[in-house]
Write an enzyme that holds these catalytic residues in place. Structure first.
Site, PDB file in Angstrom:
ATOM      1  N   HIS A 117     -12.017  -5.420   7.811  1.00  0.00           N
ATOM      2  CA  HIS A 117     -12.726  -5.609   6.262  1.00  0.00           C
ATOM      3  C   HIS A 117     -13.882  -5.166   7.502  1.00  0.00           C
ATOM      4  O   HIS A 117     -14.761  -4.845   5.838  1.00  0.00           O
ATOM      5  CB  HIS A 117     -12.838  -7.100   5.990  1.00  0.00           C
ATOM      6  CG  HIS A 117     -11.874  -7.875   5.636  1.00  0.00           C
ATOM      7  ND1 HIS A 117     -10.338  -7.946   6.105  1.00  0.00           N
ATOM      8  CD2 HIS A 117     -11.260  -7.805   4.321  1.00  0.00           C
ATOM      9  CE1 HIS A 117      -9.725  -8.771   5.996  1.00  0.00           C
ATOM     10  NE2 HIS A 117      -9.749  -8.382   4.684  1.00  0.00           N
TER      11      HIS A 117
ATOM     12  N   GLU B  73       1.005  -0.626   0.117  1.00  0.00           N
ATOM     13  CA  GLU B  73       0.110  -0.042  -0.067  1.00  0.00           C
ATOM     14  C   GLU B  73       0.517   1.555  -0.237  1.00  0.00           C
ATOM     15  O   GLU B  73       0.409   2.442  -0.893  1.00  0.00           O
ATOM     16  CB  GLU B  73      -1.004  -0.231   0.962  1.00  0.00           C
ATOM     17  CG  GLU B  73      -1.975  -0.792   1.355  1.00  0.00           C
ATOM     18  CD  GLU B  73      -1.483  -2.646   1.255  1.00  0.00           C
ATOM     19  OE1 GLU B  73      -0.621  -2.808   1.229  1.00  0.00           O
ATOM     20  OE2 GLU B  73      -2.544  -3.421   0.946  1.00  0.00           O
TER      21      GLU B  73
HETATM   22  C1  LIG Z   1      -1.424  -4.949   4.025  1.00  0.00           C
HETATM   23  C2  LIG Z   1      -3.331  -6.035   3.127  1.00  0.00           C
HETATM   24  N1  LIG Z   1      -3.179  -5.378   2.558  1.00  0.00           N
HETATM   25  C3  LIG Z   1      -3.827  -5.742   1.413  1.00  0.00           C
HETATM   26  C4  LIG Z   1      -4.999  -7.268   2.086  1.00  0.00           C
HETATM   27  C5  LIG Z   1      -5.602  -8.334   0.805  1.00  0.00           C
HETATM   28  N2  LIG Z   1      -5.290  -9.046   0.970  1.00  0.00           N
HETATM   29  C6  LIG Z   1      -5.779 -10.168   1.379  1.00  0.00           C
HETATM   30  S1  LIG Z   1      -4.861 -11.882   0.999  1.00  0.00           S
HETATM   31  C7  LIG Z   1      -4.026 -10.828   0.249  1.00  0.00           C
HETATM   32  C8  LIG Z   1      -3.454 -11.913  -1.323  1.00  0.00           C
HETATM   33  C9  LIG Z   1      -1.685 -11.902  -0.575  1.00  0.00           C
HETATM   34  O1  LIG Z   1      -0.695 -13.085  -0.879  1.00  0.00           O
HETATM   35  P1  LIG Z   1      -0.475 -13.941  -0.736  1.00  0.00           P
HETATM   36  O2  LIG Z   1       0.800 -13.169   0.184  1.00  0.00           O
HETATM   37  O3  LIG Z   1       0.674 -14.665  -1.798  1.00  0.00           O
HETATM   38  O4  LIG Z   1      -0.529 -15.044  -0.068  1.00  0.00           O
HETATM   39  P2  LIG Z   1      -1.569 -16.113  -0.477  1.00  0.00           P
HETATM   40  O5  LIG Z   1      -2.840 -15.546   0.098  1.00  0.00           O
HETATM   41  O6  LIG Z   1      -1.404 -16.286  -1.818  1.00  0.00           O
HETATM   42  O7  LIG Z   1      -1.672 -16.871   0.834  1.00  0.00           O
HETATM   43  C10 LIG Z   1      -3.995  -9.754   0.057  1.00  0.00           C
HETATM   44  C11 LIG Z   1      -3.990  -8.226  -1.387  1.00  0.00           C
HETATM   45  C12 LIG Z   1      -4.678  -7.463   3.177  1.00  0.00           C
HETATM   46  N3  LIG Z   1      -4.915  -9.012   3.614  1.00  0.00           N
HETATM   47  N4  LIG Z   1      -3.884  -6.825   3.904  1.00  0.00           N
END
Ligand SMILES: Cc1ncc(C[n+]2csc(CCOP(=O)(O)OP(=O)(O)O)c2C)c(N)n1
Ligand SMILES: Cc1ncc(C[n+]2csc(CCOP(=O)(O)OP(=O)(O)O)c2C)c(N)n1
Ligand SMILES: [Mg+2]
Ligand SMILES: [Mg+2]
Lengths: 325, 380, 380, 325
Positions: free
Chosen positions: D128, D59
């Protein structure tokens, strides 16, 4: 002994570290250098570099690792070099330090203190003069404390370190060396969440904290001398949780109130003070609660700082309008 | 299927051309026009003298806290000299020499450090960002500028400056990663001056070099002798040309040293030894570059005096600037001032009226100026 | 003095022991006791079946949004199995199998995803942090726990989980850097499942591997076949032992794949192809591990049924849990409730009183539940 | 045409991108996926991946690089996936987006919009469901906008994108699909900084915004039907700069006010509304301005959400107390 606020804070840190091995200090330049303002002076020599940690330059990790240490049972006292750089770790404070207790139903909690110098008065550059207390006061789970001099600083820092909840501890740069004050030999504490009536009066309630307390007090002197008006001066000491009871009790007596802060006026701490007084003492109010605050501008440069930060004349003027209302 | 090293292996290079004794590796000597060499020497001297002059101004209370550059002249000038005027420079807070090279009037810099916002405004045609105080926060801005240039089809390159301590900040990481993914024309120049205030590099990161941090982003990284203007220039030239040619970002680590205090509010004797400083004084970037120009017969007579006079004139212009109107604080908060700011402006205007002598009264430095550390409380 | 590569060169290794066809590199086979192998297989099966059951519960509106783990069982279990009970596990939000392995009651997990804070509280003796939603923010907590353990002289090791997308966040960088400087006993397990919601790895970072990001911090990094439980176990064993022995942190990249949707609110068909998914289904971590155990004669009869029954019982216990008192929201905000929270609690208590049927009325899901994307609006 | 809020926002984005090539979109999953809530659906296909950027997961860099793009002259519309994750970029917003204009005396400014879904109503997990508008309202240089339905959303987003200053644009998740509303064929705008009187009445002023507007309106219906009390309902639309004039004018008429918001009560936006009304309409006030807000607790879990977020019954109760005061 007579100490200035820097020395008083340093004393409180030393006393608490001697009391409790779990108390550790972490921050940028807090060790060898003793901190930008020398508040942690000499502590690394006394307690070692494991307990007084010169961290890499990363605020989010200073708070984030401190949260982890607190979850383990340590009691970190973090220093953010200037409050203007705490937004780098704001997510760790809001997402985690303030919430682990609720999130885990008290299986874990964050007993930690986050110290920051705030406010103007040192001819400093951008991000070195602002007052951000409002941002922390609005976060459930946090406590927001602002001492107004050496003695309250030493007592409140001890209380904050022993408090089971995360405490944001704002230190007014303008007060660091402003005055020396008698502090007792014995370590002392002050209840967090309790404001203090530092001057009694029946005509008007002046509410302030931190560096603005002196301004409010001097305004009270002027009003007494020039207008014969007796002001009750309240030192909040804790911004949040706000001691509404003390505010309301005072205004029920005086019927008039002026609140003073260095933070920008709009959506600032003065709004909560004013709204709470209206809710609690509406029928006693003979005039609207007035707010004397910095203007709603970002950094103005220290050459213009005095025109922006509340001074005695502005508080006196607001008080007179309120008294004349 | 077994345990195998990932190929190709990762490498990072070190570049040095003109060593501290003035020995030149001719095979690597960048070809810099004599006029540019002379201009660079002049800029180094000016940077050094301006630093000293500003220190005196600060001690006299005529300006506030600032960050001296002594020892880092080659890192700043060797890199920035490879930019075109239409390129962008994104400074941190310790690039005085580079900023002057880019055309910042000295009096404007002084105005900035005297606490006037007016000192922070780049000229309308100037493609430079202002001084940035929060460490590493300017790096994503540089990446955004580079993205925008690419988006618009401009061939501008962006060069961003930061220190060794800045590499610990999340913003450094995020900016480098975005630059790598977007493959934008940005050159990251890290002035590794060994210290972040009182924190030495070994407490800042466990990596052997800062250049190797580029490997985390799949972009080229190189470590250069930051006190060797020729090496800094050669590495920057290569990086800037690659960026302009669509080759994406580069991280350049300039190994240098902060010979003076962190800022005028700092007392370095608390955290580092005299020996260490003397050690690095022997590697002074000016000494070796002076020798190099001497051999080339490019040294000019009386340069120091001319530079000092230029600085003196700038200081006079700075001192001549009237204290700006406090009401200016309400300008430029928004494009159009909202009602509440118009009211607050009127409030201040009335107070200034009231305070006989108008503007004078509430302006100037705050009543109780607390010195940071050893800093003296300055009075205008 | 010339341009020279910095020595020693930087290397990162790749480890695979049991390939997708079940071929074993016996020379690398970790020595895992038969009982542990059987327990791991059971945990893998349970993880897979619980995932499916939770999907049904979510579709029925009995729980809210959650993140399925299908395909990542080996990454989670091969790593967490190397921890002792006294060690610490720091999860993100996709470690259901690892959490169950660590002793989280299934009904508690269900309670969590049904929107009850009570589901997020680890047991008093449990050395695990709760599910962490903000990506990468848990990583500095892991480093702090490790620092505290070291400070107290405990020999606990901390293992932190996160995804490929998490490596882009500043908190990842800052945590890795602090861990390197402090040399603390923490193992960073990155489940590189190729996707961050709809963003593929190549848009996430320009580095060839995630393991190589360790080079930026001067700590060991290794890439393993994340669908090969033996490889994950071997790499984790090595990292955990090194950490316990004072050897500092390690970054392990588990190359795996998220076979299901990102969360129940996600529709992966929008951003990835069926082919890609089928490709990875052929590399299913369960298939090859089943073959491995078969050859060892360690497969148990009727395991699936017993696992399903255990899940069914947990679901029954979850369903049996009465809706908790809304007033509980005021507990645990502070150690001692301040006056204003006591007043607010009284306010809610009065409202609950007023609303005939007490607690019932204002509790339960919000009136207008907006589905995220394809998600159905669930009703309890 | 009749659109829900998601479609209305999507339309505004498409219209502004067609109008101005400098408008670009950046965020997590805004491209191929069309955003978590589909607000940017189809835009990458139409405008290409250079103008609709699927960023890495960071972000601070989304905002930081957007600041750089804005300094260059582009007009980024950033999406933070949920407002609960915007604290990661809070320093870039407060230190830079809000300040470049003042810092450079308008040599540079940040014409950018930061969109975020906020608030409850979607049975979501921690971070959320929260409402963080207060944190932005207190920052000079920013504007804080919160539409209350499809039509205001489309008009205000167009205004925000054309506004020369950085605008924080909060979208109530609960409203995304709550209702479809008629929006004109032609693109339209609404003045930022102006509140709207959506229902006239002489007995009490109800002030709300975003998802709480519906609650206030329904409360007004109940009060009219059951108490015969005529409420004037004000939709703030812009939280900051606050349209004090409209608030004060209304309360000068009604003498009574209740403000409703989803954010926690203490030091929240309702405090500024209450304080401003007291300052501007003190002599007309017949009762204290009451605040109906979420309690001062952190995340409560969606199973308890309804007990925490203001509902019609709570607003009606507060209004009755105010009317009876
Ligand atoms: C700081 C933050 N930004 C955005 C989100 C929304 N979000 C939840 S999971 C995700 C993707 C995460 O990807 P990854 O780190 O590869 O983990 P995965 O979901 O693939 O296990 C996002 C953007 C969040 N939870 N926290
Ligand atoms: C985000 C942030 N944190 C802390 C500071 C205070 N501070 C100013 S300079 C500095 C050290 C910077 O070190 P480095 O990046 O090496 O640059 P140098 O000062 O050596 O040129 C610190 C901690 C700041 N300006 N910004
Ligand atoms: Mg440095
Ligand atoms: Mg992933």
């Amino acid at each position: 002994m007579k100490l200035d606020m820097v020395k008083a804070l340093n004393l409180a840190l030393r006393e608490e570290m001697e009391r409790d091995r779990d108390v550790i200090i972490i921050g940028e330049d807090v060790g060898v250098d003793g901190g930008v303002f020398r508040v942690t002076d000499d502590l690394q020599r006394i307690f070692g570099s494991q307990r007084v940690i010169d961290s890499p330059l990363a605020e989010a990790a200073i708070i984030g690792t401190s949260v982890g240490m607190a979850l383990y049972g340590l009691k970190p006292v973090c220093e953010i070099q200037f409050s203007g750089f705490a937004f780098q770790c704001f997510h760790q404070i809001e997402n985690h330090a303030a919430r682990y207790r609720s999130r885990t139903r008290s299986r874990f909690h964050c007993q930690m203190v986050i110290r920051m110098p705030y406010g103007g008065g040192v001819r400093a550059l951008e991000h070195h003069t602002e007052s951000e207390e409002q941002f922390y006061a609005h976060i459930p789970g946090l406590k927001m404390v602002v001492p107004s001099g050496p003695r309250t600083a030493r007592a409140l820092l001890a209380s904050a370190i022993r408090d089971p909840d995360p405490v944001i501890f704002f230190e007014a740069k303008a007060l660091y060396h402003a005055a020396r004050e008698e502090v007792p030999e014995e370590s002392e504490t002050l209840p967090i969440g309790r404001a203090s009536v530092v001057r009694e009066g029946g005509d008007l309630t002046l509410i302030a904290y931190g560096a603005m307390l002196r301004v409010a007090r001097e305004a009270a002197d002027v009003l007494a001398a020039e207008d014969g008006a007796q002001c009750e001066v309240i030192d909040l000491l804790t911004v949040s949780p706000l001691d509404r009871e003390t505010l309301v009790r005072s205004v029920q007596k005086t019927g008039r109130a002026v609140v003073v802060h260095e933070a920008p006026r709009s959506f600032g701490p003065g709004a909560e003070v004013a709204a709470s007084i209206m809710e609690g003492a509406f029928l006693s109010l003979e005039a609207p609660v007035r707010r004397v605050a910095s203007y709603d501008v970002s950094f103005v440069g220290f050459a213009r700082e005095r025109a922006n930060v509340p001074d005695v004349a502005r508080v006196v003027a607001a008080a007179r309008e309120t008294l004349a209302f | 299927m077994p345990r195998t090293p990932i190929e190709p292996r990762f490498t990072v290079e070190y570049l040095s051309i003109l060593d501290s004794d003035g020995n030149l590796d001719a095979s690597l000597e960048p070809d810099i026009p004599p006029e540019t060499l002379k201009a660079l020497w002049r800029a180094m001297v000016l940077g050094r003298r301006l630093d000293e002059r500003m220190l005196r101004l600060q001690r006299q209370g005529r300006i506030g806290t600032f960050a001296p550059i002594k020892g880092q002249e080659a890192s700043q000038l060797g890199s920035v000299a490879t930019l075109r005027p239409g390129d962008w420079m994104v400074p941190s807070f310790r690039e005085t020499a580079a900023m002057v090279w880019r055309g910042w009037p000295i009096e404007k810099l002084l105005l900035f450090f005297a606490g006037f916002l007016e000192g922070g405004a780049p000229a309308p045609d100037q493609h430079d960002l202002p001084i940035c105080i929060p460490v590493a926060t300017q790096l994503p801005h540089a990446v955004g500028l580079a993205y925008a240039a690419q988006y618009r089809g401009d061939d501008a390159v962006v060069m961003a400056f930061f220190g060794d301590g800045a590499t610990s900040e999340g913003d450094f990481h995020e900016a480098m990663n975005f630059a790598g993914v977007w493959h934008v024309p940005v050159v990251f120049v890290c002035q590794n001056n060994q210290w972040a205030i009182s924190v030495p590099l070994k407490k800042q990161t466990h990596s052997r070099t800062l250049a190797q941090k580029a490997l985390a982003y799949g972009i080229p990284g190189i470590q250069v002798d930051g006190n060797d203007l020729l090496a800094v220039y050669a590495a920057s030239r290569e990086a800037v040309d690659r960026a302009r040619g669509g080759g994406g970002p580069t991280l350049i680590e300039c190994v240098t040293y902060r010979l003076a205090m962190h800022t005028t509010a700092d007392d370095p004797t608390r955290y580092r030894s005299e020996e260490e400083v003397r050690e690095w004084e022997r590697k002074d970037p000016l000494t070796r570059f002076r020798l190099y120009l001497e051999k080339k017969g490019l040294l000019e007579e009386g340069l120091e005096q001319r530079v000092d006079e230029e600085i003196a004139e700038a200081v006079r212009r700075f001192e001549a600037l009237a204290l700006a109107d406090p009401l200016a604080m309400f300008d430029h908060v928004y494009g159009e001032p909202p009602v509440h700011l118009q009211e607050q402006r009127a409030d201040l205007a009335a107070r200034l009226e009231a305070a006989s002598g108008g503007a004078a009264a509430p302006v100037g430095e705050p009543p109780s100026a607390t010195p940071m550390r050893g800093q003296r409380v300055p009075r205008r």
